[in-house]
Design a protein around this motif. Structure first.
Motif, mmCIF file in Angstrom:
data_model
loop_
_atom_site.group_PDB
_atom_site.id
_atom_site.type_symbol
_atom_site.label_atom_id
_atom_site.label_comp_id
_atom_site.label_asym_id
_atom_site.label_seq_id
_atom_site.Cartn_x
_atom_site.Cartn_y
_atom_site.Cartn_z
ATOM 1 N N ILE A 327 0.857 -1.189 0.000
ATOM 2 C CA ILE A 327 0.000 0.000 0.000
ATOM 3 C C ILE A 327 0.894 1.240 0.000
ATOM 4 O O ILE A 327 1.863 1.314 0.764
ATOM 5 C CB ILE A 327 -0.927 0.010 1.236
ATOM 6 N N VAL A 328 0.594 2.194 -0.882
ATOM 7 C CA VAL A 328 1.386 3.431 -0.959
ATOM 8 C C VAL A 328 0.473 4.639 -0.825
ATOM 9 O O VAL A 328 -0.704 4.578 -1.179
ATOM 10 C CB VAL A 328 2.174 3.524 -2.293
ATOM 11 N N ASP A 329 1.068 5.735 -0.339
ATOM 12 C CA ASP A 329 0.304 6.967 -0.146
ATOM 13 C C ASP A 329 0.402 7.844 -1.387
ATOM 14 O O ASP A 329 0.999 8.920 -1.356
ATOM 15 C CB ASP A 329 0.825 7.715 1.089
ATOM 16 N N GLY A 330 -0.096 7.372 -2.495
ATOM 17 C CA GLY A 330 -0.175 8.205 -3.700
ATOM 18 C C GLY A 330 1.003 8.047 -4.637
ATOM 19 O O GLY A 330 1.929 7.248 -4.412
ATOM 20 N N LEU A 331 0.941 8.842 -5.728
ATOM 21 C CA LEU A 331 1.871 8.707 -6.855
ATOM 22 C C LEU A 331 3.341 8.801 -6.437
ATOM 23 O O LEU A 331 4.169 7.989 -6.851
ATOM 24 C CB LEU A 331 1.559 9.795 -7.907
ATOM 25 N N ASP A 332 3.669 9.819 -5.606
ATOM 26 C CA ASP A 332 5.088 10.021 -5.297
ATOM 27 C C ASP A 332 5.690 8.810 -4.585
ATOM 28 O O ASP A 332 6.825 8.413 -4.876
ATOM 29 C CB ASP A 332 5.280 11.280 -4.445
ATOM 30 N N GLU A 333 4.918 8.218 -3.668
ATOM 31 C CA GLU A 333 5.446 7.051 -2.971
ATOM 32 C C GLU A 333 5.558 5.861 -3.931
ATOM 33 O O GLU A 333 6.505 5.075 -3.853
ATOM 34 C CB GLU A 333 4.587 6.711 -1.755
ATOM 35 N N ALA A 334 4.609 5.761 -4.856
ATOM 36 C CA ALA A 334 4.691 4.685 -5.857
ATOM 37 C C ALA A 334 5.940 4.870 -6.718
ATOM 38 O O ALA A 334 6.685 3.923 -6.980
ATOM 39 C CB ALA A 334 3.444 4.683 -6.727
ATOM 40 N N ILE A 338 9.178 2.370 -7.057
ATOM 41 C CA ILE A 338 9.600 1.844 -8.367
ATOM 42 C C ILE A 338 11.053 2.232 -8.656
ATOM 43 O O ILE A 338 11.856 1.402 -9.103
ATOM 44 C CB ILE A 338 8.644 2.355 -9.469
ATOM 45 N N ALA A 339 11.407 3.488 -8.357
ATOM 46 C CA ALA A 339 12.782 3.929 -8.620
ATOM 47 C C ALA A 339 13.770 3.066 -7.828
ATOM 48 O O ALA A 339 14.871 2.778 -8.296
ATOM 49 C CB ALA A 339 12.941 5.401 -8.253
ATOM 50 N N ARG A 340 13.362 2.651 -6.647
ATOM 51 C CA ARG A 340 14.270 1.889 -5.806
ATOM 52 C C ARG A 340 14.319 0.411 -6.166
ATOM 53 O O ARG A 340 15.385 -0.211 -6.113
ATOM 54 C CB ARG A 340 13.823 2.062 -4.346
#
Lengths: 422, 422
Positions: A327-334, A338-340
């Motif tokens: 579960i992520v808190d919106g686009l930036d956390e997603a 993904i970047a990581r």
């Protein structure tokens, strides 16, 4: 000569002959290349029985060696699979010839007329494991692009690969093209791969096709650039504004259609807003299809029957009916997740919010980025590129599916009227 | 920690920071990148005096070290050269932004809409010798393409390069861009290059700019793909149907305009038919301009005052006022000579016969092929590509001049409406 010297001499000769064949192939007309492909397809069909007999030898040896059922399935040829190979060659023949295409043309103030013209890449080395069809696909793609290729198949599939290779060479021969345009390494000595990876004078690029072990070895040892991907840790991000039915169908397909391919989704990211609504449905769909779901703490708290995910899960390509859910808190956390953790192969966002979708497509730095599409479409054939020789997560020359066009480079033609540089 | 460990830690940190900066740079709007370039140009002009003072330190050390006049000239900065650098930055700012360009777009029968979109390459490493202007050119080209760059200049030019680098960083800073987008290796320890060449996780491509020794060392040691050329053994082929005045003017220019650049002609091939007519005139022109002419046996027999060429001459890049001349029996022999001795950089044919010219342009496998043009035009600036970071004779990704566009790659954007793969 020692064995090592002999092997080096053998491989060097292979490389030298490939380079010479590449020079001949570079200026062949489309008709000759297509005739070779069509004749090879006909030879595969004509010789179905002897090809299956050769494959039976590999299968028997494989069973004796205790290969897993999955590996044996990859190795097996059937009438349908041979027919698919033959049709694959014909499909590649039907593709446009990339060589000679004028990619750009412009004129300078001093009258010089410049063209960037597509040319073959040169010599391609393909190192693969047990799938016999790679012999046909890789050979045909390189031929179509006007290259020479050196094929090195796995020892398990040696009889099958030789049988297929012989029909490709017959096609070359019938079309008056050099047999050395498609060569197979004639020994199953593993050291031959090591030598091959040093032949930077005669091989321009190496394509390793196979499991992680193979790709890692090739990466470690190669003195030649690679078209490769190590992992396909693909993500599907279910954004708060996703259409519920689309999200359920796409998540299920992205993970479960075929779990063993590199474009299969390994991690599903779900917006917090969907914790009590869509999340349980997506997980139930997957579990009913036989998928093990490993979740972050919030996922575990929200949905019963979820296995705890460990840190290692986010960096794991399962290639199996297992998925990790976070579960992520919106686009930036997603995007940060993904970047990581992504292997920069394929990422998809599911949302009806066009603005968020565009931000995702721009900001995710992967070979393939998708909106409302199953990651299982990450494939050269599905992209309309004909077959692919592999998928690259590298950043040089080719990124994503490597098809005929990606097996070319270019040169500049400059036409003048006696210009001298001041 | 040992010195080696410290150096590895230093270089690894440089690479890590470059990778992070590249991620930030990738999505910067054109305006920010151009603002950084313009601000850097202004800073170079404003700080002319301090920059010249730093250069004077390098010049003094160079004289003390006994550098040749040619090397000292390469190292020297003057007000005009600093102004040229500043204008170079502004020229690069004026180029179109390649990032985001849709290179191709198509729709599949299932409704998937695909785009191939240009993206930055990532992290570029540049290893160069004494020319201080490479600092500005390479930094600016990488910045424009949205990349991060790690610059490693020669120890002779360290003060000059640092002075220029500081103004580039000031430009980045003023535009709100990460300073780590243009980093310089902070030590002149030669071992730093060795470490740099192993950082394949954080550097995507290495560009060696310098003499043969540098390029050979980098080729030998690098674990990272290169944009490079080792030699520029360029040929001008005077075909029987050449226009005499054009041929004389172009041969003279191709060899003598500047003998020290890679696009300078090293070997002139002349058709037998011209032995008694044009050949002596071409040779006389060159000799009068101070060029030593080394000829094959037939050339020696035909023209007095020609030095005998040895076998080694055909494989030598003189980079000096020396040329080798060989008489050939027509196009096929010229092509065979070029295939054997060329470094695949630039080849030109001089002829009024359009059919022969087209055959030459098609069949010569070099990065740049020309018709009725001086090989001295082999240059990104002359091609209209703005500046170039180098010229590549490799066959992967970039071939010929490497400009802003060649410092990019692409990704695929796939837009759908919930498609699942059957």
């Amino acid at each position: 000569m020692t064995d090592a010297d002999q092997l080096t001499a053998l491989m060097t000769d292979l490389g030298r002959r490939a380079r010479a064949a590449a020079a001949q192939m570079a200026t062949q007309p489309r008709a000759a290349k297509d005739a070779a492909l069509t004749a090879a397809a006909a030879a595969l069909r004509r010789d179905l029985e002897p090809i299956l007999a050769e494959n039976a030898k590999d299968m028997a040896a494989g069973r004796e060696k205790g290969l897993t059922p999955a590996l044996l399935d990859r190795l097996a040829l059937t009438p349908a699979r041979v027919e698919a190979m033959a049709r694959g060659l014909e499909d590649i023949a039907a593709l446009p010839d990339p060589v000679g295409e004028v990619m750009a043309a412009w004129t300078r103030p001093n009258g010089l007329r410049l063209e960037r013209v597509r040319t073959p890449l040169g010599v391609v080395g393909v190192i693969y494991e047990s799938r016999p069809n790679v012999t046909a696909d890789a050979g045909a793609l390189c031929l179509k692009a006007g290259n020479a290729v050196i094929l090195r198949g796995g020892s398990e599939s040696l009889h099958s690969a030789r049988a297929i290779h012989a029909r490709l060479v017959e096609g070359l021969d019938q079309a008056g093209l050099p047999a050395d345009a498609i060569q197979m390494v004639p020994t199953s000595d593993r050291a031959a791969v090591g030598v091959m990876l040093t032949l930077s004078d005669s091989i321009d690029v190496i394509v390793p096709r196979g499991g992680r072990g193979l790709v890692e070895r090739v990466t470690r040892e190669s003195r030649i650039p690679l078209f490769k991907h190590l992992d396909g840790i693909c993500h599907t991000y279910v954004h708060a504004d996703a259409d519920p039915d689309t999200a359920r169908a796409v998540c299920l397909n992205a993970k479960m259609r075929r779990t063993g391919i590199c474009g299969s989704t390994e991690t599903i990211l779900v917006d917090t807003a969907l914790t009590g609504t869509l999340l349980p449905l997506i997980i139930a769909d997957l579990q009913q299809a036989g998928c093990e779901v490993r979740g972050c703490e919030r996922t575990q708290a929200a949905v019963p029957g979820v296995v705890p995910a460990t840190d290692a899960d986010w960096d794991t390509e399962y290639l199996d009916a297992i998925v990790s859910v976070r579960i992520v808190d919106g686009l930036d956390e997603a995007l940060a997740h993904i970047a990581r953790h992504s292997s920069s192969h394929t990422e998809s966002i599911l949302t009806e919010n066009a603005e968020v979708a565009e931000a995702f497509l721009t900001r995710v730095d992967s070979a393939i980025v998708m909106h409302n599409v199953s990651t299982q479409f990450a494939d050269g054939g599905e992209f309309g590129m004909g077959a692919e020789i592999g998928i690259s997560t590298g950043r040089l020359h080719a990124r994503g599916p490597v098809g005929v066009e990606q097996l070319t480079i270019f040169k500049y033609k400059v036409r003048g009227t006696g210009q001298c540089r001041p």
